[in-house]
Design a protein around this motif. Structure first.
Motif, PDB file in Angstrom:
ATOM      1  N   LYS A 179       0.820  -1.217   0.000  1.00  0.00           N
ATOM      2  CA  LYS A 179       0.000   0.000   0.000  1.00  0.00           C
ATOM      3  C   LYS A 179       0.855   1.269   0.000  1.00  0.00           C
ATOM      4  O   LYS A 179       0.515   2.273   0.634  1.00  0.00           O
ATOM      5  CB  LYS A 179      -0.938   0.037   1.214  1.00  0.00           C
ATOM      6  CG  LYS A 179      -1.758  -1.217   1.427  1.00  0.00           C
ATOM      7  CD  LYS A 179      -2.800  -1.411   0.364  1.00  0.00           C
ATOM      8  CE  LYS A 179      -3.680  -2.617   0.660  1.00  0.00           C
ATOM      9  NZ  LYS A 179      -4.455  -3.035  -0.529  1.00  0.00           N
ATOM     10  N   ARG A 221       2.367   4.673  -0.631  1.00  0.00           N
ATOM     11  CA  ARG A 221       1.783   5.926  -1.133  1.00  0.00           C
ATOM     12  C   ARG A 221       2.784   7.052  -0.921  1.00  0.00           C
ATOM     13  O   ARG A 221       3.402   7.165   0.143  1.00  0.00           O
ATOM     14  CB  ARG A 221       0.479   6.251  -0.400  1.00  0.00           C
ATOM     15  CG  ARG A 221      -0.247   7.498  -0.917  1.00  0.00           C
ATOM     16  CD  ARG A 221      -1.561   7.719  -0.193  1.00  0.00           C
ATOM     17  NE  ARG A 221      -2.278   8.898  -0.687  1.00  0.00           N
ATOM     18  CZ  ARG A 221      -3.099   8.890  -1.730  1.00  0.00           C
ATOM     19  NH1 ARG A 221      -3.327   7.752  -2.384  1.00  0.00           N
ATOM     20  NH2 ARG A 221      -3.705  10.002  -2.120  1.00  0.00           N
ATOM     21  N   GLU A 268       3.033  11.295  -1.622  1.00  0.00           N
ATOM     22  CA  GLU A 268       2.449  12.561  -2.041  1.00  0.00           C
ATOM     23  C   GLU A 268       3.510  13.653  -1.928  1.00  0.00           C
ATOM     24  O   GLU A 268       4.415  13.560  -1.096  1.00  0.00           O
ATOM     25  CB  GLU A 268       1.253  12.934  -1.147  1.00  0.00           C
ATOM     26  CG  GLU A 268       0.118  11.926  -1.168  1.00  0.00           C
ATOM     27  CD  GLU A 268      -0.966  12.287  -0.171  1.00  0.00           C
ATOM     28  OE1 GLU A 268      -0.774  13.289   0.582  1.00  0.00           O
ATOM     29  OE2 GLU A 268      -1.990  11.588  -0.115  1.00  0.00           O
ATOM     30  N   LYS A 326       0.158  16.561  -5.102  1.00  0.00           N
ATOM     31  CA  LYS A 326       0.121  15.578  -6.182  1.00  0.00           C
ATOM     32  C   LYS A 326       0.468  14.204  -5.607  1.00  0.00           C
ATOM     33  O   LYS A 326       1.291  14.082  -4.702  1.00  0.00           O
ATOM     34  CB  LYS A 326       1.126  15.951  -7.278  1.00  0.00           C
ATOM     35  CG  LYS A 326       0.813  17.271  -7.972  1.00  0.00           C
ATOM     36  CD  LYS A 326       1.679  17.497  -9.193  1.00  0.00           C
ATOM     37  CE  LYS A 326       1.289  16.565 -10.330  1.00  0.00           C
ATOM     38  NZ  LYS A 326       1.997  16.925 -11.601  1.00  0.00           N
ATOM     39  N   VAL A 327      -0.168  13.184  -6.132  1.00  0.00           N
ATOM     40  CA  VAL A 327       0.059  11.816  -5.683  1.00  0.00           C
ATOM     41  C   VAL A 327       0.988  11.133  -6.681  1.00  0.00           C
ATOM     42  O   VAL A 327       0.643  10.962  -7.852  1.00  0.00           O
ATOM     43  CB  VAL A 327      -1.266  11.035  -5.561  1.00  0.00           C
ATOM     44  CG1 VAL A 327      -0.992   9.603  -5.113  1.00  0.00           C
ATOM     45  CG2 VAL A 327      -2.194  11.734  -4.567  1.00  0.00           C
ATOM     46  N   LEU A 376       2.520   7.996  -5.960  1.00  0.00           N
ATOM     47  CA  LEU A 376       2.228   6.563  -5.861  1.00  0.00           C
ATOM     48  C   LEU A 376       0.931   6.370  -5.103  1.00  0.00           C
ATOM     49  O   LEU A 376       0.700   7.005  -4.079  1.00  0.00           O
ATOM     50  CB  LEU A 376       3.360   5.819  -5.133  1.00  0.00           C
ATOM     51  CG  LEU A 376       4.679   5.631  -5.862  1.00  0.00           C
ATOM     52  CD1 LEU A 376       5.704   4.988  -4.931  1.00  0.00           C
ATOM     53  CD2 LEU A 376       4.494   4.778  -7.105  1.00  0.00           C
ATOM     54  N   GLN A 377       0.098   5.446  -5.619  1.00  0.00           N
ATOM     55  CA  GLN A 377      -1.201   5.191  -5.010  1.00  0.00           C
ATOM     56  C   GLN A 377      -1.317   3.731  -4.579  1.00  0.00           C
ATOM     57  O   GLN A 377      -1.656   2.871  -5.375  1.00  0.00           O
ATOM     58  CB  GLN A 377      -2.325   5.492  -5.995  1.00  0.00           C
ATOM     59  CG  GLN A 377      -2.306   6.891  -6.590  1.00  0.00           C
ATOM     60  CD  GLN A 377      -3.474   7.119  -7.530  1.00  0.00           C
ATOM     61  OE1 GLN A 377      -4.631   6.889  -7.178  1.00  0.00           O
ATOM     62  NE2 GLN A 377      -3.178   7.572  -8.740  1.00  0.00           N
ATOM     63  N   GLY A 378      -0.983   3.444  -3.342  1.00  0.00           N
ATOM     64  CA  GLY A 378      -1.206   2.114  -2.797  1.00  0.00           C
ATOM     65  C   GLY A 378      -0.483   1.000  -3.540  1.00  0.00           C
ATOM     66  O   GLY A 378      -1.083  -0.027  -3.871  1.00  0.00           O
ATOM     67  N   THR A 387       4.494   8.574   2.148  1.00  0.00           N
ATOM     68  CA  THR A 387       3.420   9.222   2.891  1.00  0.00           C
ATOM     69  C   THR A 387       2.595   8.188   3.651  1.00  0.00           C
ATOM     70  O   THR A 387       2.079   8.446   4.729  1.00  0.00           O
ATOM     71  CB  THR A 387       2.509  10.006   1.926  1.00  0.00           C
ATOM     72  OG1 THR A 387       3.310  10.863   1.120  1.00  0.00           O
ATOM     73  CG2 THR A 387       1.499  10.845   2.684  1.00  0.00           C
ATOM     74  N   GLN A 409       0.429   6.559 -13.849  1.00  0.00           N
ATOM     75  CA  GLN A 409      -0.096   7.615 -12.990  1.00  0.00           C
ATOM     76  C   GLN A 409      -0.081   7.202 -11.515  1.00  0.00           C
ATOM     77  O   GLN A 409      -1.025   7.431 -10.763  1.00  0.00           O
ATOM     78  CB  GLN A 409      -1.513   8.006 -13.445  1.00  0.00           C
ATOM     79  CG  GLN A 409      -1.522   8.604 -14.842  1.00  0.00           C
ATOM     80  CD  GLN A 409      -2.906   8.974 -15.322  1.00  0.00           C
ATOM     81  OE1 GLN A 409      -3.919   8.544 -14.759  1.00  0.00           O
ATOM     82  NE2 GLN A 409      -2.980   9.778 -16.366  1.00  0.00           N
ATOM     83  N   GLY A 410       1.021   6.556 -11.123  1.00  0.00           N
ATOM     84  CA  GLY A 410       1.216   6.176  -9.737  1.00  0.00           C
ATOM     85  C   GLY A 410       0.470   4.943  -9.286  1.00  0.00           C
ATOM     86  O   GLY A 410       0.542   4.569  -8.117  1.00  0.00           O
ATOM     87  N   GLU A 411      -0.207   4.272 -10.195  1.00  0.00           N
ATOM     88  CA  GLU A 411      -1.024   3.118  -9.837  1.00  0.00           C
ATOM     89  C   GLU A 411      -0.545   1.875 -10.583  1.00  0.00           C
ATOM     90  O   GLU A 411      -0.258   1.927 -11.779  1.00  0.00           O
ATOM     91  CB  GLU A 411      -2.485   3.386 -10.187  1.00  0.00           C
ATOM     92  CG  GLU A 411      -3.432   2.287  -9.773  1.00  0.00           C
ATOM     93  CD  GLU A 411      -4.882   2.619 -10.114  1.00  0.00           C
ATOM     94  OE1 GLU A 411      -5.739   1.727  -9.966  1.00  0.00           O
ATOM     95  OE2 GLU A 411      -5.151   3.765 -10.546  1.00  0.00           O
TER      96      GLU A 411
END
Length: 274
Positions: free
Chosen positions: A21, A23, A25, A36-37, A39-41, A76, A227-229
């Motif tokens: 997970k 993340r 920011e 801005k994010v 990495l997302q999880g 984060t 896009q970080g996902e």
């Protein structure tokens, strides 16, 4: 998300590199954009002896991930582990080799001098130091140019000198950020051959790349970030649909690139290049 199952059972080998997970920011420099994010999880697992390809367009979060793993940036949320230890804790950096996308060396040094410098940083004893220098220079095919200043090297030779630096401590894990960036076809082929040799030696290699051909050739598994996902992970074969014949086609589908767009690039190398 496609093909997200990992290749180890509960009783199988433990990951040498793992994120849970994860993340990241950061505050945008653009006026009015706020946070801005990056990495997302992100969930990843890389196992001992694997060559793992980390793919994604520019800005997808690949370098951010590597920076967290290496302690250059803080997450984060979530967690990242190397050798089973949280990267926020002291870990055995002696067991890690790292090649950044952009390498900056004192160009007046020879390859020998560069490697002696890094060997001293790792506190490698003198007798072992010289043996390791011989081994890695032969591995990266720079033994013939070991006494030449690095400023006289071609781009491909300089990149191989960087690989030699990443290998001087005989690491268990190699983290390579775009190891063939800016190289011509011969230079890319030589780096690919080196990665294949490391794979044959049982090394674990985690590298980002925008060269689909080299990824297909040497990687046991790949992950595609957009896009970080994390969009997909698995073997190349598992990512292909029935009408796709190569990783480039699968990549474009997975990131939902509009093939009918007027701005289409005919090559994924152009799409992903810096």
């Amino acid at each position: 998300m496609n093909n997200m199952s990992q290749s180890s059972s509960a009783n199988g080998p433990q990951p040498i590199l793992r994120t849970e997970k994860l993340r990241v920011e950061f505050r945008s420099r653009e006026i009015g954009q706020g946070v801005k994010v990056a990495l997302q999880g992100l969930d990843l697992a890389v196992y001992p002896g694997e060559v793992f390809g980390f793919l994604g367009p520019n800005g997808a979060g690949k370098t951010t991930t590597m920076n967290v793993l290496l302690g250059f940036a803080n997450a984060t949320g979530g967690a990242a582990y190397l050798f089973g230890t949280d990267v926020r804790q002291p870990i055995a950096r002696q067991r890690i080799g790292y090649l950044p996308e952009m390498t900056y060396y004192y160009k007046f040094l020879t390859a020998e001098e560069l490697l002696r410098f890094y060997a001293r940083i790792f506190k490698i004893p003198m007798a072992e130091r010289e043996r390791r220098i011989d081994v890695v220079l032969k591995l990266v095919e720079l033994d013939h140019a070991r006494k030449r200043p690095i400023r006289t090297y071609s781009k491909g030779m300089q990149q191989r000198a960087g690989l030699a630096q990443a290998l001087i401590n005989n690491p268990d894990l190699l983290i390579l950020d775009e190891p063939t960036s800016g190289l011509d076809p011969i230079g890319r082929m030589k780096v690919r051959e080196i990665i294949q040799r490391l794979k044959n030696e049982g090394k674990t290699v985690f590298f980002s790349s925008h060269e689909m051909g080299e990824v297909e050739t040497v990687c046991d598994r790949v992950a595609i970030l957009h896009q970080g996902e994390l969009k997909a992970a698995g073997t190349v074969a598992s990512l292909l649909t029935g009408n796709e014949t190569n990783l480039e086609q699968a990549f474009l589908r997975i990131i939902d690139f509009n093939l009918n767009s007027s701005s289409i690039c005919t090559s994924s190398s152009l799409l992903l290049a810096s």
